[in-house]
Design a protein around this motif. Structure first.
Motif, PDB file in Angstrom:
ATOM      1  N   TYR A   1      -0.674  -2.649   2.857  1.00 21.16           N
ATOM      2  CA  TYR A   1       0.762  -2.350   2.767  1.00 21.16           C
ATOM      3  C   TYR A   1       1.369  -2.148   4.152  1.00 21.16           C
ATOM      4  O   TYR A   1       2.538  -2.469   4.377  1.00 21.16           O
TER       5      TYR A   1
ATOM      6  N   GLU B   1      -0.536   4.972  -1.909  1.00 18.78           N
ATOM      7  CA  GLU B   1      -1.872   4.701  -1.376  1.00 18.78           C
ATOM      8  C   GLU B   1      -2.304   5.812  -0.415  1.00 18.78           C
ATOM      9  O   GLU B   1      -3.478   6.177  -0.372  1.00 18.78           O
TER      10      GLU B   1
ATOM     11  N   GLU C   1      -4.674  -5.488  -6.783  1.00 15.39           N
ATOM     12  CA  GLU C   1      -4.587  -4.406  -7.764  1.00 15.39           C
ATOM     13  C   GLU C   1      -5.294  -4.767  -9.072  1.00 15.39           C
ATOM     14  O   GLU C   1      -5.821  -3.884  -9.762  1.00 15.39           O
TER      15      GLU C   1
ATOM     16  N   GLU D   1      -2.403   1.896  -9.783  1.00 14.21           N
ATOM     17  CA  GLU D   1      -2.702   0.539  -9.302  1.00 14.21           C
ATOM     18  C   GLU D   1      -2.152  -0.496 -10.300  1.00 14.21           C
ATOM     19  O   GLU D   1      -1.649  -1.540  -9.897  1.00 14.21           O
TER      20      GLU D   1
ATOM     21  N   HIS E   1       1.404  -0.919  -9.586  1.00 15.92           N
ATOM     22  CA  HIS E   1       1.618  -1.776  -8.403  1.00 15.92           C
ATOM     23  C   HIS E   1       1.509  -3.253  -8.794  1.00 15.92           C
ATOM     24  O   HIS E   1       2.304  -4.081  -8.348  1.00 15.92           O
TER      25      HIS E   1
HETATM   26 FE   FE2 Z   1      -2.424   0.315  -5.178  1.00 10.07          FE
END
Ligand code: FE2
Ligand code: FE2
Length: 197
Positions: A51, A74, A126, A158, A161
């Protein structure tokens, strides 16, 4: 407030002891749990770096806020596993310097291909993590209830995401199946290595 409202997709049976039943050659309970914490800390570290790579390229773009939100989460996952490493005296992976560079590079490279490709990267990673956490939760028993709950909670994040990536048109990335296939293979290799090294 109900204490346990976590997803129970694969964990139908109530396991009393972590890692049981154990087959000859399987890891003992402590080694199994240490391996889980090592690989999860490595994975959350890698996620943070992915990220960060995305933010370096897309931080000021239309999806900047969304990516920052996932990055924040995260960081919290990583803090938790950093604390668990210390608490349980688990050796961190020796590959952390590699994940530092590779995670950032993966995030930045996909972001340079465009916003959709960055989101495709998120979906691929993910999805692998979702399976990985589901498998771990399945192996953990009532003797590791807190760890199991943490993993199930993170797994839900996750999956969020992944859904965010899909909502941001990840699947419209040119070459989506090839790109995500490669990233998934890489992520699985990273998991395998971080469990062992
Ligand atoms: Fe994640
Ligand atoms: Fe995470």
């Amino acid at each position: 407030m109900s204490a346990r409202k976590t997803t129970q997709r694969k964990t139908t049976r109530r396991r009393e002891t972590t890692g049981e039943p154990r087959l000859p050659g399987d890891l003992g309970r402590d080694a199994l749990v240490a391996r889980m914490i090592r690989v999860d800390q490595a994975g959350e570290y890698g996620a943070r770096r992915i990220y960060e790579g995305q933010l370096a390229v897309l931080g000021n773009g239309p999806s900047g806020e969304t990516i920052r939100h996932m990055h924040e989460q995260e960081l919290r996952h990583l803090e938790t596993f950093d604390a668990l490493l210390a608490e349980r005296r688990v050796r961190p992976t020796a590959l952390q310097p590699l994940w530092h560079v590779a995670g950032f590079a993966l995030g930045a490279a996909t972001a340079l291909m465009g916003e959709r490709a960055a989101m495709a990267c998120t979906v691929a990673v993910e999805e692998v993590i979702d399976d990985h956490y589901a498998r771990q939760a399945e192996q953990l028993g009532g003797d590791e209830a807190a760890l199991k709950e943490t993993i199930e909670e993170f797994r839900a994040t996750e999956a969020e995401h992944r859904d965010i990536g899909l909502e941001h048109e990840a699947e419209l990335t040119p070459g989506y199946p090839v790109l995500t296939g490669l990233i998934k293979a890489g992520s699985r290799a990273a998991i395998w290595l971080s469990e062992r090294i």
